[in-house]
Each structure stands twice: as structure tokens, then as C-alpha cells.
Design an enzyme around this catalytic site. Structure first.
Site, PDB file in Angstrom:
ATOM      1  CE1 TYR A  26       0.760   0.944   4.364  1.00 57.03           C
ATOM      2  CE2 TYR A  26      -0.829  -0.783   4.839  1.00 57.03           C
ATOM      3  CZ  TYR A  26       0.153   0.088   5.270  1.00 57.03           C
ATOM      4  OH  TYR A  26       0.510   0.123   6.593  1.00 57.03           O
ATOM      5  CB  THR A  27       0.430   4.621  -1.425  1.00 60.23           C
ATOM      6  OG1 THR A  27      -0.925   4.763  -0.966  1.00 60.23           O
ATOM      7  CG2 THR A  27       0.433   4.225  -2.887  1.00 60.23           C
ATOM      8  CD  GLU A  90       3.900   1.353  -3.291  1.00 58.89           C
ATOM      9  OE1 GLU A  90       2.936   1.412  -2.501  1.00 58.89           O
ATOM     10  OE2 GLU A  90       5.086   1.296  -2.928  1.00 58.89           O
ATOM     11  CG  ASP A 142       3.576  -2.250   2.499  1.00 57.66           C
ATOM     12  OD1 ASP A 142       4.512  -2.621   3.205  1.00 57.66           O
ATOM     13  OD2 ASP A 142       3.722  -1.907   1.310  1.00 57.66           O
TER      14      ASP A 142
HETATM   15 ZN   LIG Z   1       5.652  -1.485   0.620  1.00 56.80          ZN
END
Ligand SMILES: [Zn+2]
Length: 183
Positions: A26-27, A90, A142
Site C-alpha cells: 500500500y502507498t 502500489e 503492507d
Molecule cells: Zn511497501
């Protein structure tokens, strides 16, 4: 047909062979536009091959044939240069630091379509479709627990198994909390 818009980033170099791994992120920034700007900023020296926005828009920042800079320090199945081996995606989400929230359906549909599309071009085993947190568990979370790995696996991408109960009795049945004590 998958619609992908080009938004080139200068942050890449050369691979040493074809990619055989997919890393999902994830960003982790409050807004999508600042995350995308950072991934395209030559000073930041970070990038990914793709960014998938919450409405399902897919941006291509780096060609799959090039080595993008998304994985950093870590390893998976003995591979320590994960950037060289992988394609990085992403997924826009503020992340745990800025208000982690569910990934919208349109976004997940786009991620799944993108993964299917990538796998028509490269040989990527299910055990090499991983989270950033899989290759760097000591420092990364993430894309996090809200990412639907089970659904992805049900569609033929990646691996999922149901966690077993933590304790079972001699016949293999789960023990409820409190069953083992004298009270
Ligand atoms: Zn990452």
C-alpha cells in the site's frame, strides 16, 4: 481489456533477468496524488511498476522489463535483491499510519485484473505473489490485513490457508478458551 495509463518515473535501473515475483504494497500516505508524485520524484529514489488508485485507475510508472525500487531490504525464498526479481504494485491506501481503510471493490478488481495480465507475460509461481511485509516482516506491514488474499487465491493467484485453531484436544477438536483450566 485492461486500461493502463502511463505516468513514467525516472526511478529504475536494469534487471539481471526476467521477473518471477510479484510484491504488493500500500502507498501508506494520506493522499494518492502525493504518493504518486513521490514515486515519480527523482530525489525520492523510490518507485513501483504500477499504482492502482481507489477507483480502479491503473498507472504504469516503470516498464516491467526494468528494475523498479519498491522492495528495499529484505528477502524471499533466498532472493535478497527482491527489486531485481519482482514486479511491484502500489495499492493506494493511507495505511496503518494515516487511517488504514478497506480497499474498495473497484480497486481490488483492478489489482486482480492487473495480476492476471502480468502473469500472461512472465512465469510467476503462486508462492512468489507476496506482500511487502512477507519479504521485510521486521519493518513493513503492507498491504496489511484488509487485503483479500483469500479471494485472490480463490481466483488462482497466490496462496492462502485457513489458520488452525491455536489449541486442539487429543481428538483434533478445538479447545475453547477456559476448557483446559481448573477454574
Ligand atoms: Zn511497501
Amino acid at each position: 481489456m485492461l486500461v493502463v495509463r502511463d505516468a513514467p518515473s525516472p526511478n529504475f535501473d536494469q534487471r539481471r533477468g526476467p521477473p518471477d515475483m510479484l510484491v504488493l504494497h500500500y502507498t501508506g500516505m494520506p493522499a494518492a496524488d502525493e504518493a504518486i508524485a513521490r514515486l515519480r520524484d527523482p530525489e525520492a529514489k523510490v518507485s513501483a511498476h504500477y499504482v492502482v488508485d481507489e477507483d480502479g485507475t491503473i498507472l504504469r510508472l516503470v516498464a516491467e522489463e526494468r528494475r523498479a525500487w519498491h522492495a528495499g531490504r529484505g528477502s524471499w525464498q533466498g532472493e535478497t535483491d527482491c527489486n531485481a526479481a519482482s514486479i511491484g504494485i502500489e495499492i493506494v491506501n493511507p495505511g496503518h499510519e494515516f487511517g488504514y481503510r478497506d480497499f474498495p471493490g473497484a480497486q481490488i478488481d483492478a489489482v486482480i485484473s492487473l495480476i492476471s495480465d502480468i502473469r500472461t507475460r512472465w512465469t510467476i509461481p503462486d508462492a512468489r505473489i507476496i506482500a511487502h511485509s512477507d519479504l521485510a516482516p521486521d519493518r513493513k506491514q503492507d498491504p496489511g490485513e484488509r487485503f483479500p488474499w483469500k479471494r485472490l487465491a480463490s481466483l488462482g493467484h497466490g496462496l492462502w490457508f485457513e489458520p488452525a485453531p491455536e489449541r486442539i484436544d487429543a481428538l483434533g477438536a478445538p479447545l475453547a478458551v477456559g476448557d483446559e483450566g481448573l477454574g
